[in-house]
Design a protein around this motif. Structure first.
Motif, PDB file in Angstrom:
ATOM      1  N   LEU A 181      21.732  -1.048  18.430  1.00 29.29           N
ATOM      2  CA  LEU A 181      22.591  -1.344  19.315  1.00 29.29           C
ATOM      3  C   LEU A 181      23.745  -0.445  19.501  1.00 29.29           C
ATOM      4  O   LEU A 181      24.341  -0.131  20.108  1.00 29.29           O
ATOM      5  CB  LEU A 181      23.132  -2.926  18.983  1.00 29.29           C
ATOM      6  CG  LEU A 181      24.042  -3.535  19.949  1.00 29.29           C
ATOM      7  CD1 LEU A 181      23.233  -3.751  21.059  1.00 29.29           C
ATOM      8  CD2 LEU A 181      24.422  -4.993  19.259  1.00 29.29           C
ATOM      9  N   GLY A 182      24.216   0.011  18.034  1.00 32.72           N
ATOM     10  CA  GLY A 182      25.403   0.652  17.797  1.00 32.72           C
ATOM     11  C   GLY A 182      25.641   2.022  18.620  1.00 32.72           C
ATOM     12  O   GLY A 182      26.568   1.864  19.657  1.00 32.72           O
ATOM     13  N   ALA A 183      24.991   2.770  18.641  1.00 27.84           N
ATOM     14  CA  ALA A 183      25.091   3.963  19.657  1.00 27.84           C
ATOM     15  C   ALA A 183      25.108   3.534  21.094  1.00 27.84           C
ATOM     16  O   ALA A 183      26.174   4.200  21.594  1.00 27.84           O
ATOM     17  CB  ALA A 183      24.035   5.138  19.520  1.00 27.84           C
TER      18      ALA A 183
ATOM     19  N   ARG B 233      32.827   4.179  13.705  1.00 29.74           N
ATOM     20  CA  ARG B 233      31.822   3.351  12.718  1.00 29.74           C
ATOM     21  C   ARG B 233      30.535   3.590  12.668  1.00 29.74           C
ATOM     22  O   ARG B 233      29.918   4.090  12.097  1.00 29.74           O
ATOM     23  CB  ARG B 233      32.231   1.903  12.500  1.00 29.74           C
ATOM     24  CG  ARG B 233      32.325   1.331  11.228  1.00 29.74           C
ATOM     25  CD  ARG B 233      32.265   0.033  11.410  1.00 29.74           C
ATOM     26  NE  ARG B 233      31.416  -0.674  11.014  1.00 29.74           N
ATOM     27  CZ  ARG B 233      31.212  -1.780  10.265  1.00 29.74           C
ATOM     28  NH1 ARG B 233      32.144  -2.762  10.175  1.00 29.74           N
ATOM     29  NH2 ARG B 233      29.940  -2.398   9.934  1.00 29.74           N
ATOM     30  N   GLU B 234      30.225   3.314  14.111  1.00 29.71           N
ATOM     31  CA  GLU B 234      28.620   3.277  14.508  1.00 29.71           C
ATOM     32  C   GLU B 234      27.883   4.662  14.412  1.00 29.71           C
ATOM     33  O   GLU B 234      27.125   4.859  13.923  1.00 29.71           O
ATOM     34  CB  GLU B 234      28.352   2.746  15.904  1.00 29.71           C
ATOM     35  CG  GLU B 234      28.773   1.136  16.007  1.00 29.71           C
ATOM     36  CD  GLU B 234      27.618   0.290  15.219  1.00 29.71           C
ATOM     37  OE1 GLU B 234      27.000   0.799  14.878  1.00 29.71           O
ATOM     38  OE2 GLU B 234      28.040  -1.030  15.390  1.00 29.71           O
ATOM     39  N   LEU B 235      28.784   5.723  14.779  1.00 27.21           N
ATOM     40  CA  LEU B 235      28.424   7.027  15.053  1.00 27.21           C
ATOM     41  C   LEU B 235      28.347   7.489  13.435  1.00 27.21           C
ATOM     42  O   LEU B 235      27.208   8.242  13.317  1.00 27.21           O
ATOM     43  CB  LEU B 235      29.231   7.835  15.902  1.00 27.21           C
ATOM     44  CG  LEU B 235      29.215   7.401  17.369  1.00 27.21           C
ATOM     45  CD1 LEU B 235      30.091   8.463  18.119  1.00 27.21           C
ATOM     46  CD2 LEU B 235      27.828   7.343  18.089  1.00 27.21           C
TER      47      LEU B 235
ATOM     48  N   GLU C 265      27.965   5.868  10.872  1.00 28.11           N
ATOM     49  CA  GLU C 265      26.646   5.050  10.284  1.00 28.11           C
ATOM     50  C   GLU C 265      25.461   5.803  10.490  1.00 28.11           C
ATOM     51  O   GLU C 265      24.493   5.941   9.785  1.00 28.11           O
ATOM     52  CB  GLU C 265      26.792   3.801  10.393  1.00 28.11           C
ATOM     53  CG  GLU C 265      27.768   3.071   9.347  1.00 28.11           C
ATOM     54  CD  GLU C 265      28.272   1.536  10.043  1.00 28.11           C
ATOM     55  OE1 GLU C 265      27.515   0.752  10.790  1.00 28.11           O
ATOM     56  OE2 GLU C 265      29.513   1.361   9.539  1.00 28.11           O
ATOM     57  N   ASN C 266      25.322   6.001  11.736  1.00 32.16           N
ATOM     58  CA  ASN C 266      24.073   6.551  12.178  1.00 32.16           C
ATOM     59  C   ASN C 266      23.832   8.077  11.538  1.00 32.16           C
ATOM     60  O   ASN C 266      22.751   8.397  10.999  1.00 32.16           O
ATOM     61  CB  ASN C 266      24.062   6.788  13.738  1.00 32.16           C
ATOM     62  CG  ASN C 266      23.675   5.623  14.445  1.00 32.16           C
ATOM     63  OD1 ASN C 266      23.326   4.639  13.838  1.00 32.16           O
ATOM     64  ND2 ASN C 266      23.798   5.461  15.876  1.00 32.16           N
ATOM     65  N   ALA C 267      24.902   8.879  11.325  1.00 31.30           N
ATOM     66  CA  ALA C 267      24.846  10.039  10.717  1.00 31.30           C
ATOM     67  C   ALA C 267      24.525   9.920   9.377  1.00 31.30           C
ATOM     68  O   ALA C 267      23.625  10.649   8.752  1.00 31.30           O
ATOM     69  CB  ALA C 267      26.365  10.730  10.908  1.00 31.30           C
TER      70      ALA C 267
ATOM     71  N   ARG D  71      21.667   1.332   7.381  1.00 32.11           N
ATOM     72  CA  ARG D  71      23.007   0.737   7.679  1.00 32.11           C
ATOM     73  C   ARG D  71      23.151   0.148   9.080  1.00 32.11           C
ATOM     74  O   ARG D  71      23.782  -1.011   9.189  1.00 32.11           O
ATOM     75  CB  ARG D  71      24.016   2.049   7.869  1.00 32.11           C
ATOM     76  CG  ARG D  71      24.306   2.514   6.502  1.00 32.11           C
ATOM     77  CD  ARG D  71      25.373   3.890   6.506  1.00 32.11           C
ATOM     78  NE  ARG D  71      25.508   4.271   5.378  1.00 32.11           N
ATOM     79  CZ  ARG D  71      24.890   5.309   4.562  1.00 32.11           C
ATOM     80  NH1 ARG D  71      23.540   5.650   4.871  1.00 32.11           N
ATOM     81  NH2 ARG D  71      25.118   5.736   3.264  1.00 32.11           N
ATOM     82  N   GLY D  72      22.415   0.845  10.081  1.00 32.56           N
ATOM     83  CA  GLY D  72      21.904   0.299  11.360  1.00 32.56           C
ATOM     84  C   GLY D  72      21.203  -0.756  11.183  1.00 32.56           C
ATOM     85  O   GLY D  72      20.397  -1.178  10.067  1.00 32.56           O
ATOM     86  N   LEU D  73      20.840  -1.351  12.221  1.00 35.68           N
ATOM     87  CA  LEU D  73      19.839  -2.834  11.857  1.00 35.68           C
ATOM     88  C   LEU D  73      19.571  -3.239  13.336  1.00 35.68           C
ATOM     89  O   LEU D  73      18.519  -3.831  13.579  1.00 35.68           O
ATOM     90  CB  LEU D  73      20.827  -3.776  11.267  1.00 35.68           C
ATOM     91  CG  LEU D  73      20.289  -4.960  10.659  1.00 35.68           C
ATOM     92  CD1 LEU D  73      19.086  -4.615   9.833  1.00 35.68           C
ATOM     93  CD2 LEU D  73      21.390  -5.657   9.796  1.00 35.68           C
TER      94      LEU D  73
ATOM     95  N   SER E  75      14.804   2.850  15.556  1.00 32.42           N
ATOM     96  CA  SER E  75      13.568   3.575  14.389  1.00 32.42           C
ATOM     97  C   SER E  75      13.989   2.496  13.225  1.00 32.42           C
ATOM     98  O   SER E  75      13.273   2.906  12.177  1.00 32.42           O
ATOM     99  CB  SER E  75      13.893   4.966  14.210  1.00 32.42           C
ATOM    100  OG  SER E  75      15.132   5.112  13.504  1.00 32.42           O
ATOM    101  N   LYS E  76      14.680   1.613  13.327  1.00 32.14           N
ATOM    102  CA  LYS E  76      15.173   0.943  12.034  1.00 32.14           C
ATOM    103  C   LYS E  76      14.706  -0.637  12.059  1.00 32.14           C
ATOM    104  O   LYS E  76      14.922  -1.275  11.129  1.00 32.14           O
ATOM    105  CB  LYS E  76      16.815   0.920  11.767  1.00 32.14           C
ATOM    106  CG  LYS E  76      17.142   2.396  11.685  1.00 32.14           C
ATOM    107  CD  LYS E  76      18.739   2.465  11.658  1.00 32.14           C
ATOM    108  CE  LYS E  76      18.838   4.071  11.750  1.00 32.14           C
ATOM    109  NZ  LYS E  76      20.236   3.968  12.282  1.00 32.14           N
ATOM    110  N   TYR E  77      13.800  -0.887  13.154  1.00 25.90           N
ATOM    111  CA  TYR E  77      13.234  -2.033  12.892  1.00 25.90           C
ATOM    112  C   TYR E  77      11.853  -2.299  12.217  1.00 25.90           C
ATOM    113  O   TYR E  77      10.835  -2.550  12.439  1.00 25.90           O
ATOM    114  CB  TYR E  77      12.779  -2.462  14.416  1.00 25.90           C
ATOM    115  CG  TYR E  77      13.927  -2.686  15.549  1.00 25.90           C
ATOM    116  CD1 TYR E  77      15.040  -3.444  15.079  1.00 25.90           C
ATOM    117  CD2 TYR E  77      13.453  -2.404  16.689  1.00 25.90           C
ATOM    118  CE1 TYR E  77      15.871  -3.550  15.936  1.00 25.90           C
ATOM    119  CE2 TYR E  77      14.475  -2.532  17.710  1.00 25.90           C
ATOM    120  CZ  TYR E  77      15.878  -3.075  17.232  1.00 25.90           C
ATOM    121  OH  TYR E  77      16.632  -3.497  18.378  1.00 25.90           O
TER     122      TYR E  77
HETATM  123 MG    MG Z   1      23.229   2.560  14.316  1.00 28.84          MG
END
Ligand code: MG
Ligand code: ADP
Length: 527
Positions: free
Chosen positions: A110-112, A37-39, A41-43, A105-107, A97-99
């Motif tokens: 943390l995900g990766a 999921r995390e990967l 979503e980053n994609a 989707r990311g936020l 880079s999403k702050y």
């Molecule tokens: Mg992410």
């Protein structure tokens, strides 16, 4: 005698290492699902959010030498990660880079890293990141691990080679301990639902069972990318205000308000300042703690600011939702609606709802609910989600002509710059009244449209039944009539009569019988 307590602080990496379940990595099955999921979503964030039609491939392979070890590789054709940012983006927890105030989707930054961290502690191999930005002369590859104590990347290997084909995108490879048997159903469902909300993407999934799932792009239409925006005064808190003040170039309060916020122009800023008795020329950097507290309170309550703008959000739009539902669910009926933007804690928010009915959808005892937030499918914790409350409690489906089991799926998509998730795993949405109301209105709108369809369909079916009953007797009637008119000087042909009667019935039931072309199909022949 007392023993002195030992104090120390821990790094963000260490915190999440100790609290894996918060981020969705509670056990090997969940970790495998969450990693994919995390990967993915980053994609997707690296593609559609930048106007690129996504081509994403996901491969999950079992390692036959090490039990429960899976190798995950996710490849995209996105914007890539600039070379000098690769180590931190993948090796420093809470680096992102999403702050910014933008729908992504990311936020959490943390995900990766959670995927890499989890792989590191369960398998111990370094993660491999290959990336090239648009127009990059080289392709870069890093093998890295995370220094948990220091929260920084440890670079194990770095390579680069010329980018001869002009490729751009990112490939992330990690090995983690997983449990495909237990994760399989959720992973497949996650990808299927992702395909529903991204019908403009090509998605290929290779499973450890050697199965290949292909979701082909169904449209080239891509929603307008989300854009970054400024905060609205109704959404600020004291920490945010402090950060904004430390970063602003404005010398005077009135200038600061007009420049750094959305919904505030010079005129409104002046009126606001007058209403609350602030000094328009005060240097914001010199405001006292009391002033700041007063300012936040006033900003949140003043009701003459313009409403938060929603034009920087990226809803899917009714058209794409219908394409997605049609392509994946193959129903007989779909409809969708994008609601007008509303405001949640100073952030604009848009709710979209779709309905799919019949066709290949399996009839179930409850509506099948497909939940999405910022284009992410939400799979776990359904029963605690506000959307579930709406479809299961607030809506009386019998009013819309439905009785269960029924073949119905309801899609709910919430997009915004602030989504009230119930946890960092991003799986369910809190019962915020304004969101609940929006979902309910949306569901009612598509349910009404479904009701109209069902009513029309039932009427047609009924008319068809009636028409068939009558048509069946045409030969009988025609026969009787020919006998009856035998004495008539003019010859009346039986077949001619049948045809005339058939035409008469057809004209009375025009719509219902349009598919019956010949009397022979249904009529009872006369012996
Ligand atoms: Mg992410
Ligand atoms: P988040 O997605 O919440 O920002 P992540 O740890 O998942 O946190 O990713 C960190 C950062 O790495 C992202 O903000 C993004 O800038 C970059 N990144 C991760 N994956 C990709 C990718 N596939 N393509 C481009 N950039 C990526």
């Amino acid at each position: 005698m007392s023993i002195a307590e030992k104090f120390r602080s821990i790094s963000p990496s260490e915190f999440f290492y100790r609290n894996k379940e918060i981020a969705g990595f509670a056990n090997p099955a969940r970790a495998l699902y969450q990693s994919v999921r995390e990967l993915v979503e980053n994609a997707l964030d690296a593609t559609d959010a930048h106007g690129i039609l996504p081509d994403i491939s996901i491969a999950i392979e079992r390692d036959y030498h090490k039990p429960n070890v899976y190798r995950i590789a996710v490849k995209d054709n996105g914007i890539g990660v600039p070379e000098n940012y690769i180590p931190d983006a993948f090796g420093k927890v809470l680096y992102s880079s999403k702050y910014v105030l933008r729908q992504t989707r990311g936020l959490f930054g943390l995900g990766a890293k959670m995927v890499i961290l989890y792989g590191q502690i369960t398998v111990g191999e370094p993660a491999e990141i290959t990336s090239a930005t648009i127009n990059s002369k080289n392709i870069y590859m890093y093998k890295l691990q995370i220094d948990i104590r220091e929260n920084k990347p440890i670079i194990i290997e770095r390579m680069l080679w010329p980018n001869k084909t002009g490729w751009h995108g990112t490939i992330v490879r990690v090995a983690i301990e997983g449990d495909w048997g237990k994760a399989k159903q959720k992973v497949l469902e996650y990808i299927r639902r992702t395909a529903i909300v991204t019908p403009y993407a090509n998605i290929i999934l290779k499973t450890p069972d050697g199965e290949i799932k292909v979701y082909k792009r169904a449209t080239d239409k891509i929603p307008p990318p989300p854009r970054e925006t400024k905060p609205h005064p109704h959404g600020v808190d004291i920490e945010m205000l402090k950060t904004m003040i430390s970063e602003t170039k404005a010398q005077a309060l009135v200038e600061f308000l007009a420049e750094e916020f959305q919904g505030v122009g010079k005129v409104i800023a002046e009126r606001f300042i007058k209403t609350y008795g602030f000094d328009p020329n005060a240097n914001p950097k010199a405001l006292s703690k009391d002033d700041l507290e007063r300012l936040v309170k006033a900003l949140r309550e003043f009701d003459e600011f313009r409403k938060p703008r929603a034009d920087h959000l990226s809803p899917l739009g009714a058209e794409l939702i219908k394409i997605g539902l049609n392509t994946i669910l193959k129903p007989e009926f779909v409809d969708a609606i994008t609601r007008k933007p509303v405001v949640y804690e100073g952030h604009p928010l848009i709710v979209e709802v779709g309905v799919a009915y019949g066709g290949a959808i399996e009839p179930l005892e409850e509506p099948q609910l497909l939940r999405f937030a910022n284009k992410i499918p939400l799979l776990y914790d359904e029963k605690t989600d506000v959307a579930w409350k709406v479809v299961s409690e607030n809506i009386d489906w019998s009013y819309y002509g439905l009785s269960f089991p029924a073949p119905i799926a309801i899609l709910v998509h919430i997009c915004g710059t602030k989504i009230p998730y119930k946890g960092l795993g991003k799986e369910s949405i809190a019962e915020v009244p304004v969101i609940e109301k929006e979902i309910e209105e949306g569901v009612r709108a598509v349910a009404r449209s479904l009701k109209l369809y069902l009513t029309r369909k039932r009427k047609e079916e009924e008319a068809l039944r009636k028409a068939i009953t009558i048509i069946k007797y045409i030969p009988e009637v025609a026969n009787a009539m020919t006998i009856f008119v035998k004495t008539n000087p003019e010859h009346i042909d039986k077949e001619f009569l049948e045809l005339k009667l058939f035409e008469l019935v057809k004209s009375k039931f025009s719509d219902a019988v349009r598919n019956i072309s010949s009397l022979k199909d249904i009529a009872i022949p006369v012996e």
